[in-house]
Enzyme design. Structure first.
Site, short mmCIF file in Angstrom:
data_model
loop_
_atom_site.label_atom_id
_atom_site.label_comp_id
_atom_site.label_asym_id
_atom_site.label_seq_id
_atom_site.Cartn_x
_atom_site.Cartn_y
_atom_site.Cartn_z
N HIS A 86 -93.90 11.71 -26.84
CA HIS A 86 -94.00 10.79 -25.69
C HIS A 86 -95.20 11.13 -24.82
CE1 HIS A 86 -92.35 13.53 -22.53
NE2 HIS A 86 -91.61 14.01 -23.50
N ASP A 88 -95.55 9.75 -21.54
CA ASP A 88 -95.25 9.73 -20.11
C ASP A 88 -94.90 11.14 -19.65
OD1 ASP A 88 -92.88 9.36 -21.76
OD2 ASP A 88 -91.75 9.23 -19.89
N ASP A 117 -95.31 18.98 -22.74
CA ASP A 117 -94.25 17.97 -22.77
C ASP A 117 -94.81 16.59 -22.44
OD1 ASP A 117 -91.59 16.97 -22.79
OD2 ASP A 117 -91.43 17.22 -20.63
N GLU A 151 -89.90 8.26 -22.07
CA GLU A 151 -88.90 9.28 -22.41
C GLU A 151 -88.32 9.93 -21.16
OE1 GLU A 151 -87.30 13.26 -23.28
OE2 GLU A 151 -89.02 12.76 -22.03
N GLU A 152 -89.15 10.18 -20.17
CA GLU A 152 -88.68 10.89 -18.98
C GLU A 152 -87.78 10.03 -18.10
OE1 GLU A 152 -89.00 13.89 -18.82
OE2 GLU A 152 -90.90 14.57 -19.70
N ASP A 176 -90.61 18.36 -29.15
CA ASP A 176 -89.99 18.16 -27.84
C ASP A 176 -88.91 19.20 -27.57
OD1 ASP A 176 -89.76 16.51 -25.49
OD2 ASP A 176 -87.86 15.78 -26.26
N HIS A 426 -91.98 20.83 -16.91
CA HIS A 426 -91.46 20.19 -15.70
C HIS A 426 -91.66 21.07 -14.45
CE1 HIS A 426 -88.48 17.14 -17.74
NE2 HIS A 426 -89.70 17.13 -18.28
#
Length: 454
Positions: A86, A88, A117, A151-152, A176, A426
């Site tokens: 992903h 995003d 990520d 995805e997020e 992931d 994150h």
């Protein structure tokens, strides 16, 4: 399969690969306001277009799936294998010491939101595909790199891919998760429990709230009551009495909902401290349920939903968000269970427990477990690549969390991090060690070939 030539070519192209990844990092691809032709906002669309244009530059077949997802592909054959990533990202947040969107390279690391990520390994997979093509490696199946851009925020991108009739890979992986690979992800049931049209009790509840998300242990909880309360002294609990109002504040320790045993739940701390008071009404019912049936227990034993499996672990139960008002009283429960767990049975047992206290299930969502036997073709192929590419003999992982791999059948998470790595996904100053990022690209390339050869 001899992957030495593949590794040599990727290492030779390392400067080009890193620059390509950095260019993607510099795109702010947090979900934004929907616009015409940009259902998730400008940023995710720009990140998708960048990846697709890179594939076009390399001469790959490409497709933009309604600006929600896309893919690049090489090879021939009736069947297709895939890498799913992903583009995003989550917002930057505070606390960065390196600019989060500049892809700064320093001391053998690249810093930037999405470098792990998933932009780093996903853009890296496009370069891996180019190396496979340039070496003319014989393939029995087509290889596709698929990109999502939501995805997020819930993975609607890949649901749209599937609903649009796009081809489903016969096997694949997503970078992931963690190495060596994740063969099992627990099933998940998320409940909001409580009551609508709340019945007031003997004490007037002015405020009761805590937590930020269902999948995070409640770190802070506050209760404000009209009148006096008796509060037992306890660690992390403070009391303030002013103008006829008693305010109780409890602080705990946060942890991910998949590992609630690592945290201290502030809501439970608070309710234990005030249990000597009789509140009456629905607040009393909720208090009794949470203390009687959950308390500090995190495996669902008292609720009758504890499952245990030698290979894939046991049930976890996390109390996350709590809210109280005259219109609605609710608490969220994040319940995860191993491969012998049953979602229907979990729901039934929870309803039976709640009925005893006059409480209801306000909403329920479930996510099926992901389980690929260790002797399956996909696991055997990926573990072969991992062991040959790293010289390590680690065992496949079972986790409580969920990855992007659940979007397709016959797919697992393979990389990009190792067990010993610092956890920065994150977080502020998300970074990738350049050597490990390149190793991830090499493993992805070798895995693509391994899957594409029958």
């Amino acid at each position: 399969m001899d992957t030495n030539h593949l590794k040599e070519l990727l290492r030779k192209r390392q400067p080009e690969i890193l620059e390509g990844i950095k260019a993607s990092i510099r795109i702010d691809s947090v979900r934004g306001v929907p616009e015409d032709g940009a259902p998730y906002g400008k940023g995710p669309k720009e990140a998708l277009e960048y990846a697709l244009n890179l594939g076009k530059t390399f001469g790959f077949r490409t497709k933009n799936v309604d600006n929600r997802a896309g893919w690049v592909e090489i090879g021939e054959g009736e069947e297709m294998v895939a890498v799913l990533g992903h583009l995003d990202t989550v917002p930057l947040g505070d606390g960065w010491t390196h600019p989060g969107l500049e892809a700064i390279e320093e001391n053998g690391r690249i810093y930037g939101r999405g470098i792990l990520d998933d932009k780093g390994p996903t853009i890296g997979a496009i370069y891996a595909l180019k190396a496979i093509q340039d070496l003319g490696i014989p393939l029995d199946r087509r290889i596709r790199v698929i990109f999502g851009t939501d995805e997020e925020s819930g993975c609607s991108c890949i649901r749209h891919y599937v609903d649009s009739g796009e081809e489903i890979p016969v096997m694949g992986f997503t970078p992931d998760g963690s190495y060596p690979l994740i063969f099992f992800e627990k099933g998940m049931t998320t409940l909001r429990i409580g009551k609508e049209h709340v019945e007031e009790g003997e004490k007037k509840i002015l405020r009761f709230e805590g937590g930020t998300a269902a999948n995070i242990v409640t770190q802070e909880c506050v209760l404000e009551v009209e009148g006096d309360l008796e509060v037992e002294e306890a660690e992390g609990v403070t009391v303030e009495k002013k103008d006829g109002i008693t305010k109780v504040l409890a602080k705990g320790k946060s942890s991910h909902g998949s590992k609630p045993e690592n945290g201290v739940n502030a809501a439970i701390r608070l309710l234990k401290a005030v249990r000597g008071n009789h509140f009456g009404g629905d607040f009393q019912r909720l208090t009794d349920f949470l203390l009687d049936k959950i308390g500090t227990e995190t495996n669902g034993e008292t609720l009758g939903i504890r499952y245990f499996d030698e290979e894939t672990g046991e049930t976890t139960v996390n109390l996350g968000v709590l809210r109280y008002s005259s219109d609605r009283m609710e608490a969220s429960l994040d319940i995860r269970y191993p491969k012998n767990g049953e979602a229907d049975r979990v729901y039934e047992r929870m309803k039976e427990n709640l009925d005893q206290y006059g409480l209801e299930i306000l909403s329920c969502s479930t996510v099926k477990a992901l389980y690929k036997p260790k002797d399956s073709e996909l696991i055997q192929k990926l573990m072969k690549v991992y062991r040959e590419g790293t010289g390590r003999d680690d065992e496949p992982l079972a986790i409580g969390g969920g990855t992007y791999a659940k979007m397709f059948p016959n797919m697992v998470a393979f990389g990009p991090t190792f067990e010993e790595d610092e956890e920065t996904i994150h977080q502020p100053d998300e970074y990738a060690e350049i050597d490990k990022l390149m190793l991830c690209v090499e493993l992805s390339a070798a895995a693509m070939v391994e899957m594409a050869v029958k």
